[in-house]
Design an enzyme around this catalytic site. Structure first.
Site, mmCIF file in Angstrom:
data_model
loop_
_atom_site.group_PDB
_atom_site.id
_atom_site.type_symbol
_atom_site.label_atom_id
_atom_site.label_comp_id
_atom_site.label_asym_id
_atom_site.label_seq_id
_atom_site.Cartn_x
_atom_site.Cartn_y
_atom_site.Cartn_z
ATOM 1 N N ASP A 58 -3.030 -1.787 -5.035
ATOM 2 C CA ASP A 58 -3.445 -0.575 -4.324
ATOM 3 C C ASP A 58 -4.072 0.408 -5.310
ATOM 4 O OD1 ASP A 58 -3.768 1.662 -2.771
ATOM 5 O OD2 ASP A 58 -1.656 1.850 -2.201
ATOM 6 N N PHE B 25 0.831 -1.202 0.000
ATOM 7 C CA PHE B 25 0.000 0.000 0.000
ATOM 8 C C PHE B 25 0.865 1.250 0.000
ATOM 9 C CE2 PHE B 25 -2.592 -3.349 1.785
ATOM 10 C CZ PHE B 25 -3.760 -3.207 1.050
ATOM 11 N N CYS B 26 0.256 2.346 -0.435
ATOM 12 C CA CYS B 26 0.916 3.644 -0.514
ATOM 13 C C CYS B 26 1.656 3.928 0.793
ATOM 14 C CB CYS B 26 -0.153 4.713 -0.766
ATOM 15 S SG CYS B 26 0.498 6.376 -0.927
ATOM 16 N N PRO B 27 2.895 4.338 0.716
ATOM 17 C CA PRO B 27 3.657 4.790 -0.444
ATOM 18 C C PRO B 27 4.605 3.730 -1.015
ATOM 19 C CG PRO B 27 4.806 5.501 1.502
ATOM 20 C CD PRO B 27 3.580 4.724 1.963
#
Length: 80
Positions: A44, A17-19
Protein backbone atom coordinates in the site's frame (compact mmCIF):
# COMPACT_ATOMS: atom_id res chain seq x y z
CA UNK A 1 17.28 -2.23 1.54
CA UNK A 2 20.05 -4.08 3.30
CA UNK A 3 19.29 -6.31 6.26
CA UNK A 4 22.40 -5.27 8.15
CA UNK A 5 20.36 -5.07 11.36
CA UNK A 6 19.21 -8.06 13.36
CA UNK A 7 15.52 -8.43 12.64
CA UNK A 8 13.47 -9.64 15.58
CA UNK A 9 10.11 -9.76 13.82
CA UNK A 10 8.88 -9.79 10.22
CA UNK A 11 5.49 -8.20 9.58
CA UNK A 12 4.09 -8.97 6.13
CA UNK A 13 1.21 -6.64 5.30
CA UNK A 14 1.33 -7.15 1.53
CA UNK A 15 -2.08 -6.96 -0.08
CA UNK A 16 -3.57 -4.97 2.82
CA UNK A 17 -4.72 -1.37 2.60
CA UNK A 18 -4.89 1.57 4.99
CA UNK A 19 -5.45 1.44 7.91
CA UNK A 20 -4.67 -2.29 8.29
CA UNK A 21 -0.83 -2.17 7.93
CA UNK A 22 -0.47 0.46 10.67
CA UNK A 23 -3.03 -1.30 12.88
CA UNK A 24 -1.07 -4.54 12.55
CA UNK A 25 2.18 -2.69 13.25
CA UNK A 26 0.71 -1.14 16.38
CA UNK A 27 -0.45 -4.56 17.56
CA UNK A 28 2.97 -6.08 16.83
CA UNK A 29 4.70 -3.38 18.86
CA UNK A 30 2.62 -4.33 21.92
CA UNK A 31 4.15 -7.82 21.81
CA UNK A 32 7.84 -6.95 21.43
CA UNK A 33 10.38 -5.36 23.74
CA UNK A 34 12.09 -1.97 23.53
CA UNK A 35 15.02 -2.11 21.11
CA UNK A 36 13.59 -4.92 18.99
CA UNK A 37 13.68 -4.36 15.22
CA UNK A 38 10.69 -5.09 13.00
CA UNK A 39 10.87 -5.42 9.24
CA UNK A 40 7.59 -4.44 7.58
CA UNK A 41 6.66 -5.48 4.04
CA UNK A 42 3.81 -3.58 2.39
CA UNK A 43 2.23 -2.94 -0.98
CA UNK A 44 0.00 0.00 0.00
CA UNK A 45 1.62 3.30 -1.10
CA UNK A 46 -0.03 5.11 1.82
CA UNK A 47 2.41 3.32 4.15
CA UNK A 48 5.13 5.68 2.87
CA UNK A 49 3.26 8.42 4.73
CA UNK A 50 1.62 6.46 7.54
CA UNK A 51 4.54 4.41 8.86
CA UNK A 52 6.97 7.36 9.26
CA UNK A 53 4.21 9.29 11.08
CA UNK A 54 3.52 6.26 13.29
CA UNK A 55 7.20 6.20 14.27
CA UNK A 56 7.41 9.95 14.85
CA UNK A 57 4.29 10.17 17.00
CA UNK A 58 5.02 7.07 19.09
CA UNK A 59 8.76 7.52 19.51
CA UNK A 60 10.00 4.59 17.43
CA UNK A 61 13.09 4.77 15.21
CA UNK A 62 12.55 4.41 11.48
CA UNK A 63 15.95 2.92 10.68
CA UNK A 64 15.41 2.53 6.98
CA UNK A 65 12.72 2.57 4.33
CA UNK A 66 12.85 1.59 0.70
CA UNK A 67 11.01 0.24 -2.29
CA UNK A 68 11.82 -2.77 -4.43
CA UNK A 69 9.73 -4.78 -6.87
CA UNK A 70 6.53 -2.81 -6.12
CA UNK A 71 6.95 -3.55 -2.43
CA UNK A 72 7.66 -1.08 0.36
CA UNK A 73 10.02 -2.15 3.12
CA UNK A 74 10.66 -0.58 6.51
CA UNK A 75 13.01 -1.32 9.38
CA UNK A 76 11.75 0.05 12.67
CA UNK A 77 13.29 -0.13 16.15
CA UNK A 78 10.86 -0.02 19.05
CA UNK A 79 11.44 3.01 21.24
CA UNK A 80 10.87 3.37 24.95
Amino acid sequence: MQDSHNIDKLLDTTGLFCPEPVMMLHSTFKDIKVGDVVKVLATDPSTTRDIPKFCLFLGHELIEQGEADSQYQYLIRKGG
